[in-house]
Design a protein around this motif. Structure first.
Motif, PDB file in Angstrom:
ATOM      1  N   UNK A   7       0.844  -1.197   0.000  1.00  0.00           N
ATOM      2  CA  UNK A   7       0.000   0.000   0.000  1.00  0.00           C
ATOM      3  C   UNK A   7       0.876   1.243   0.000  1.00  0.00           C
ATOM      4  N   UNK A   8       0.623   2.163  -0.923  1.00  0.00           N
ATOM      5  CA  UNK A   8       1.295   3.461  -0.922  1.00  0.00           C
ATOM      6  C   UNK A   8       0.314   4.514  -0.443  1.00  0.00           C
ATOM      7  N   UNK A   9       0.646   5.182   0.658  1.00  0.00           N
ATOM      8  CA  UNK A   9      -0.288   6.145   1.232  1.00  0.00           C
ATOM      9  C   UNK A   9      -0.168   7.524   0.562  1.00  0.00           C
ATOM     10  N   UNK A  10      -1.317   8.185   0.463  1.00  0.00           N
ATOM     11  CA  UNK A  10      -1.380   9.528  -0.106  1.00  0.00           C
ATOM     12  C   UNK A  10      -2.811  10.027  -0.082  1.00  0.00           C
ATOM     13  N   UNK A  11      -3.012  11.220  -0.590  1.00  0.00           N
ATOM     14  CA  UNK A  11      -4.350  11.788  -0.758  1.00  0.00           C
ATOM     15  C   UNK A  11      -4.701  11.773  -2.243  1.00  0.00           C
ATOM     16  N   UNK A  17      -0.967  15.535  -5.506  1.00  0.00           N
ATOM     17  CA  UNK A  17      -0.077  14.551  -6.138  1.00  0.00           C
ATOM     18  C   UNK A  17       1.398  14.759  -5.806  1.00  0.00           C
ATOM     19  N   UNK A  18       1.864  16.006  -5.719  1.00  0.00           N
ATOM     20  CA  UNK A  18       3.283  16.268  -5.469  1.00  0.00           C
ATOM     21  C   UNK A  18       3.634  16.522  -4.016  1.00  0.00           C
ATOM     22  N   UNK A  19       2.646  16.364  -3.124  1.00  0.00           N
ATOM     23  CA  UNK A  19       2.864  16.625  -1.690  1.00  0.00           C
ATOM     24  C   UNK A  19       3.812  15.613  -1.056  1.00  0.00           C
ATOM     25  N   UNK A  20       4.508  16.056  -0.002  1.00  0.00           N
ATOM     26  CA  UNK A  20       5.357  15.132   0.769  1.00  0.00           C
ATOM     27  C   UNK A  20       4.526  13.961   1.320  1.00  0.00           C
ATOM     28  N   UNK A  21       3.283  14.256   1.711  1.00  0.00           N
ATOM     29  CA  UNK A  21       2.399  13.234   2.284  1.00  0.00           C
ATOM     30  C   UNK A  21       2.091  12.126   1.275  1.00  0.00           C
ATOM     31  N   UNK A  22       2.330  12.381  -0.018  1.00  0.00           N
ATOM     32  CA  UNK A  22       1.979  11.424  -1.066  1.00  0.00           C
ATOM     33  C   UNK A  22       3.158  10.580  -1.526  1.00  0.00           C
ATOM     34  N   UNK A  23       4.274  10.647  -0.798  1.00  0.00           N
ATOM     35  CA  UNK A  23       5.461   9.935  -1.275  1.00  0.00           C
ATOM     36  C   UNK A  23       5.234   8.420  -1.311  1.00  0.00           C
ATOM     37  N   UNK A  24       4.401   7.894  -0.421  1.00  0.00           N
ATOM     38  CA  UNK A  24       4.088   6.457  -0.458  1.00  0.00           C
ATOM     39  C   UNK A  24       3.404   6.065  -1.760  1.00  0.00           C
ATOM     40  N   UNK A  75      -6.680   9.909   6.058  1.00  0.00           N
ATOM     41  CA  UNK A  75      -7.192   9.503   7.369  1.00  0.00           C
ATOM     42  C   UNK A  75      -8.283   8.431   7.284  1.00  0.00           C
ATOM     43  N   UNK A  76      -8.640   8.018   6.053  1.00  0.00           N
ATOM     44  CA  UNK A  76      -9.612   6.931   5.866  1.00  0.00           C
ATOM     45  C   UNK A  76      -8.994   5.762   5.090  1.00  0.00           C
TER      46      UNK A  76
END
Length: 196
Positions: A7-11, A17-24, A75-76
């Protein structure tokens, strides 16, 4: 042959798409690119592809894996992950979650099984929905925010212009880490990846 779930996490959506939170999610895109497959909508509220992870000695295709990115907000993430585990009959010990990690320097990788969520809403949701913390994690370092910037704001910002060139190395390295985990197991993979 036993199937793995990566699983790669992101929004979802182009805004994030380019956010740090989307690196997974970016790492899963790299794994999909290597395999020549495409992520497709799955009823578990995720985009998923069935691939072989890397190549074993003698050119034998690696283990079977489902790689996926939840279509929900971070978060979901737990609902889609639990749904995929159920659908593909993957136990928690063959679940690998790739995610951003504030407590690791940018471009560093760390592998572990279990442990706390460190305030990461995606991990917290997965733990809640699957009923266990005992899954493998590929922790992709994004570093701490500068000055007094709120960590929640920092993770939702794109990688900086100085960081972006490093992604050309970081994303393949993180994809390699996933392949190492399934080929040689956690301890041996840690010895290789943590030494870099």
């Amino acid at each position: 042959m036993d199937t793995w779930l990566v699983i790669g996490l992101g929004n979802p959506g182009t805004t994030y798409a380019g956010n740090r939170h989307n690196v997974g999610a970016m790492v899963v895109d790299e794994l999909v690119r290597r395999s020549g497959a495409n992520l497709r909508a799955h009823k578990s509220r995720a985009r998923a592809a069935e691939i072989r992870l890397g190549t074993l000695p003698g050119g034998v295709p690696g283990p079977k894996a489902v790689v996926a990115v939840p279509s929900t907000y971070m978060n979901e993430s737990g609902g889609p992950v639990a749904g995929l585990m159920q659908f593909f009959k993957v136990p928690a010990e063959r679940l690998i979650v790739v995610h951003d990690e504030l407590d690791i320097d940018f471009a560093q990788l760390r592998l572990k099984r279990g442990g706390g969520e460190g305030g990461h809403n995606g991990l917290r949701s997965i733990t809640r929905s699957t009923g266990t913390k005992d899954y493998l994690r590929v922790r992709v370092g994004i570093g701490r925010p500068p000055g007094r910037m709120d960590p929640a704001a920092y993770v939702l910002k794109d990688f900086s212009s100085s960081e972006r060139p490093e992604l050309d190395f970081l994303l393949p390295d993180a994809a390699d880490a996933v392949e190492q985990l399934v080929h040689v197991g956690l301890t041996a993979a840690q010895n290789v990846i943590h030494a870099r």
